[in-house]
Design a protein around this motif. Structure first.
Motif, mmCIF file in Angstrom:
data_model
loop_
_atom_site.group_PDB
_atom_site.id
_atom_site.type_symbol
_atom_site.label_atom_id
_atom_site.label_comp_id
_atom_site.label_asym_id
_atom_site.label_seq_id
_atom_site.Cartn_x
_atom_site.Cartn_y
_atom_site.Cartn_z
ATOM 1 N N PHE A 62 35.681 33.701 47.085
ATOM 2 C CA PHE A 62 36.578 34.033 45.974
ATOM 3 C C PHE A 62 37.884 33.894 46.909
ATOM 4 C CE2 PHE A 62 33.073 36.491 44.777
ATOM 5 C CZ PHE A 62 32.994 36.436 43.412
ATOM 6 N N ILE A 132 35.827 37.815 49.841
ATOM 7 C CA ILE A 132 36.582 38.091 48.769
ATOM 8 C C ILE A 132 38.003 37.970 49.352
ATOM 9 C CG2 ILE A 132 37.243 39.833 46.984
ATOM 10 C CD1 ILE A 132 34.424 40.750 47.109
ATOM 11 N N TYR A 139 39.689 42.379 42.916
ATOM 12 C CA TYR A 139 38.533 42.438 44.045
ATOM 13 C C TYR A 139 37.242 43.305 43.754
ATOM 14 C CZ TYR A 139 40.966 40.832 48.374
ATOM 15 O OH TYR A 139 41.556 40.201 49.240
ATOM 16 N N ALA A 142 35.175 41.025 41.490
ATOM 17 C CA ALA A 142 34.365 40.081 42.028
ATOM 18 C C ALA A 142 33.458 40.593 42.692
ATOM 19 C CB ALA A 142 35.410 39.698 43.146
ATOM 20 N N ALA A 158 35.824 41.256 52.743
ATOM 21 C CA ALA A 158 37.086 41.436 52.169
ATOM 22 C C ALA A 158 38.456 41.491 52.797
ATOM 23 C CB ALA A 158 36.979 42.684 51.154
#
Length: 222
Positions: A62, A132, A139, A142, A158
């Motif tokens: 992402f 992410i 977030y 996602a 992340a």
């Protein structure tokens, strides 16, 4: 990129990290020259390590920027592996293609221009690793979108779990410790909501590592 580590510790981490290849050095130099907020080699090497440890065959990002994290990930993939890069900036995505081609990884990369949350809906799982690193207030969205596509033994990474120019760390800390400070910006709230989601989900075990600007690594246990 502003590290959460002290300068001295950051130097030590850099001095003991895996050596980047020539293309990664070139990509680091580009980030420095352009002021591009990439994850940096310390986080990049952890991304590659995570992919190796879970024997990743498919990876989804992402937010890919100019391909820096994807390049680290691609090094861990088998020849028939796949990494999906998503980016809203066409020029950055094309630069990512150039760098991955230069490193010999273009054949395992898929380049998707547009919103990552819309893109992921077009892909079936599983994804062994998911990065992410897009809009902070999205977030959690996602996570919810990709959660069904991460198998047991897969992992989420992340970025900006602690810090970024738009994240108010003191307020993020207060939320993590159970407080609820007033006037939290949407980016800080987005990180807090994401961390709450992955930490309270019994299917994932999550730790935050103080590297780069902080990364949350979540491993799917059930």
């Amino acid at each position: 990129m502003s590290s959460v580590l002290t300068d001295e510790v950051a130097r030590f981490v850099a001095a003991t990290a895996p050596e980047p290849d020539e293309t990664l050095v070139e990509m680091d130099e580009y980030a420095a020259a352009e002021g591009f907020p990439h994850v940096g080699p310390a986080v990049g090497s952890v991304c590659r390590l995570v992919a190796r440890m879970v024997d990743a065959e498919r990876i989804f990002e992402f937010g890919s920027g100019y391909g820096y994290s994807a390049y680290w990930f691609a090094e861990a993939l088998p020849d028939d592996g796949e990494i999906v890069l998503t980016e809203v900036d066409a020029d950055e995505l094309e630069l990512a293609r150039e760098y991955l081609r230069e490193g010999g990884y273009d054949d395992r990369a898929r380049y998707e221009l547009g919103d990552a949350l819309e893109t992921v809906e077009r892909y079936d799982g599983p994804f062994d690793v998911v990065l992410i690193d897009h809009q902070k207030h999205r977030y959690r969205e996602a996570f919810e979108a990709v959660r069904p596509k991460v198998p047991v033994g897969g992992a989420l990474v992340a970025d900006n779990a602690m810090k970024a120019g738009i994240i108010e760390f003191e307020k993020l800390l207060a939320i993590a410790e159970g407080g609820d400070p007033d006037a939290v910006n949407e980016h800080t709230r987005g990180i807090a909501d994401y961390l709450d989601a992955v930490r309270t989900d019994p299917a994932f075990e999550t730790v935050v590592l103080p590297l780069g600007e902080g990364i949350a690594v979540s491993y799917r246990v059930e």
